[in-house]
Design a protein around this motif. Structure first.
Motif, short mmCIF file in Angstrom:
data_model
loop_
_atom_site.label_atom_id
_atom_site.label_comp_id
_atom_site.label_asym_id
_atom_site.label_seq_id
_atom_site.Cartn_x
_atom_site.Cartn_y
_atom_site.Cartn_z
N GLU A 31 -7.51 -0.29 -5.02
CA GLU A 31 -7.72 1.24 -6.00
C GLU A 31 -7.34 1.40 -6.57
O GLU A 31 -6.10 1.69 -6.30
CB GLU A 31 -8.49 1.59 -5.16
CG GLU A 31 -9.52 2.29 -6.03
CD GLU A 31 -9.33 4.25 -5.53
OE1 GLU A 31 -9.76 4.77 -5.82
OE2 GLU A 31 -8.85 4.37 -4.49
N GLY A 32 -6.94 1.62 -7.57
CA GLY A 32 -6.59 1.57 -9.43
C GLY A 32 -5.58 1.04 -9.68
O GLY A 32 -4.57 1.29 -10.25
N LYS A 33 -5.90 -0.52 -8.79
CA LYS A 33 -4.17 -1.44 -9.45
C LYS A 33 -4.97 -2.45 -10.55
O LYS A 33 -6.49 -2.69 -10.40
CB LYS A 33 -3.90 -1.91 -8.02
CG LYS A 33 -3.70 -1.31 -6.76
CD LYS A 33 -2.36 -0.96 -7.33
CE LYS A 33 -1.67 0.08 -6.13
NZ LYS A 33 -2.46 0.92 -5.75
N GLU A 34 -4.44 -3.10 -11.93
CA GLU A 34 -4.40 -3.64 -12.21
C GLU A 34 -4.34 -5.68 -11.64
O GLU A 34 -3.67 -5.82 -10.81
CB GLU A 34 -3.15 -4.54 -13.46
CG GLU A 34 -3.04 -5.13 -14.07
CD GLU A 34 -4.35 -5.24 -15.30
OE1 GLU A 34 -5.09 -6.22 -15.17
OE2 GLU A 34 -4.35 -4.21 -15.68
N THR A 35 -4.79 -5.81 -11.49
CA THR A 35 -5.86 -6.60 -10.51
C THR A 35 -4.88 -8.29 -10.64
O THR A 35 -4.55 -8.97 -9.67
CB THR A 35 -6.80 -7.83 -10.21
OG1 THR A 35 -7.45 -7.51 -11.16
CG2 THR A 35 -7.96 -6.30 -9.75
N ARG A 36 -4.08 -8.60 -11.52
CA ARG A 36 -3.36 -9.24 -12.44
C ARG A 36 -1.95 -9.49 -11.33
O ARG A 36 -1.42 -10.62 -11.24
CB ARG A 36 -3.53 -9.22 -14.02
CG ARG A 36 -4.07 -9.62 -14.54
CD ARG A 36 -3.58 -9.94 -15.81
NE ARG A 36 -4.15 -8.54 -16.48
CZ ARG A 36 -2.94 -7.90 -17.44
NH1 ARG A 36 -2.78 -8.59 -18.33
NH2 ARG A 36 -2.51 -6.55 -17.86
N ASN A 59 -0.84 1.38 -12.80
CA ASN A 59 -2.07 1.85 -12.15
C ASN A 59 -2.07 3.13 -11.87
O ASN A 59 -1.38 4.00 -12.44
CB ASN A 59 -1.20 1.09 -10.96
CG ASN A 59 0.65 1.53 -10.19
OD1 ASN A 59 0.73 2.05 -10.88
ND2 ASN A 59 -0.09 2.26 -8.84
N MET A 60 -2.70 3.43 -11.74
CA MET A 60 -3.49 4.96 -11.18
C MET A 60 -2.90 5.61 -10.53
O MET A 60 -2.82 5.27 -8.82
CB MET A 60 -5.24 5.21 -11.37
CG MET A 60 -5.88 4.03 -12.38
SD MET A 60 -5.38 5.05 -13.34
CE MET A 60 -4.63 4.14 -14.95
N HIS A 61 -2.12 6.30 -10.83
CA HIS A 61 -1.10 7.06 -9.83
C HIS A 61 -2.07 7.71 -8.60
O HIS A 61 -1.68 8.26 -7.84
CB HIS A 61 -0.07 7.86 -10.50
CG HIS A 61 0.78 7.46 -11.52
ND1 HIS A 61 1.58 7.72 -12.43
CD2 HIS A 61 1.06 6.03 -10.60
CE1 HIS A 61 2.53 6.76 -12.57
NE2 HIS A 61 2.04 5.81 -12.14
N ASP A 62 -3.15 8.38 -8.75
CA ASP A 62 -4.23 9.49 -7.94
C ASP A 62 -4.70 7.75 -7.09
O ASP A 62 -5.20 8.71 -6.55
CB ASP A 62 -4.68 9.88 -9.00
CG ASP A 62 -6.00 9.17 -9.80
OD1 ASP A 62 -5.88 7.76 -9.70
OD2 ASP A 62 -7.13 9.39 -9.53
N SER A 63 -4.99 6.83 -6.91
CA SER A 63 -4.96 5.80 -6.25
C SER A 63 -3.96 5.57 -5.41
O SER A 63 -4.46 4.26 -4.15
CB SER A 63 -5.47 4.96 -7.09
OG SER A 63 -6.45 4.95 -8.00
N LEU A 64 -3.22 6.01 -5.38
CA LEU A 64 -1.70 5.18 -4.50
C LEU A 64 -2.05 5.77 -3.06
O LEU A 64 -2.74 7.46 -2.74
CB LEU A 64 -0.41 6.33 -4.60
CG LEU A 64 -0.19 5.61 -6.14
CD1 LEU A 64 0.99 6.08 -7.12
CD2 LEU A 64 0.15 3.99 -6.46
N LEU A 67 2.01 8.55 0.67
CA LEU A 67 3.83 8.61 0.78
C LEU A 67 3.55 7.68 -0.57
O LEU A 67 5.07 8.59 -1.36
CB LEU A 67 4.06 7.47 1.65
CG LEU A 67 5.34 7.21 2.28
CD1 LEU A 67 6.21 8.62 2.48
CD2 LEU A 67 5.60 5.85 3.32
N SER A 68 3.30 6.80 -0.92
CA SER A 68 3.61 6.59 -3.02
C SER A 68 3.55 7.70 -3.40
O SER A 68 4.09 7.71 -4.52
CB SER A 68 3.22 6.03 -2.73
OG SER A 68 2.69 4.17 -1.89
N GLY A 69 2.42 8.05 -3.49
CA GLY A 69 2.23 9.36 -4.81
C GLY A 69 3.71 10.41 -4.23
O GLY A 69 3.63 10.75 -5.28
N GLY A 70 3.34 10.73 -3.26
CA GLY A 70 4.93 11.41 -2.47
C GLY A 70 6.06 11.31 -3.26
O GLY A 70 6.77 11.71 -3.82
#
Length: 159
Positions: A31-36, A59-64, A67-70
């Protein structure tokens, strides 16, 4: 490298809530990632753009995942990677001064850094420099959610 390893691991596991519901996420959290690029290159880009403050987005940081967002927020807060915009050394010195001051108070001695006393004036400036950034962001965020146009503009409601 530590942050990159954690982000890649967390993003490859996918959303734990969806896994708990029995939904398969073979590609990880897309979710929120560049599919390529997929999760690995999006995780790499997240680490680079937040650590070096490039300002670009893959990619969208709110979709991380949490743990990744932290890790991304820690990178944004510290801004210590050499080669960034040049404020890493300043931020590092501010946190060092704050730490030396608190440690000096805890052991009952006058805080000293590189042979110079850290007094009230230096600590007021250090505290101001550390707190001004979140204060500006939170003030404008509070203003945005206080007016009707700000509330109407929310396109991603929820947590």
């Amino acid at each position: 490298l530590i942050g990159l390893t954690i982000i890649i691991w967390a993003e490859s596991k996918g959303n734990p809530i969806l896994q708990h519901l029995g939904l398969s996420q073979a590609m990880g959290n897309m979710e929120g990632k560049e599919t390529r690029f997929g999760t690995n290159m999006s995780a790499f880009f997240t680490e680079i753009t937040t650590a070096f403050t490039t300002g670009s987005v893959n990619n969208m940081h709110d979709s991380l995942t949490p743990l990744s967002g932290g890790i991304a927020m820690i990178n944004m807060m510290l801004n210590l990677v050499f080669g960034g915009k040049g404020v890493g050394f300043m931020n590092m010195i501010l946190y060092v001064l704050l730490t030396v001051f608190i440690c000096g108070l805890m052991i009952g001695r006058t805080p000293v850094y590189l042979g110079k006393k850290i007094e009230g004036k230096e600590m007021k400036l250090t505290a101001l420099a550390i707190i001004i950034h979140p204060l500006i962001i939170l003030s404008f965020t509070a203003l945005a959610v206080s007016v009707s146009a700000g509330i109407a503009g929310v396109s991603n409601p929820g947590f």
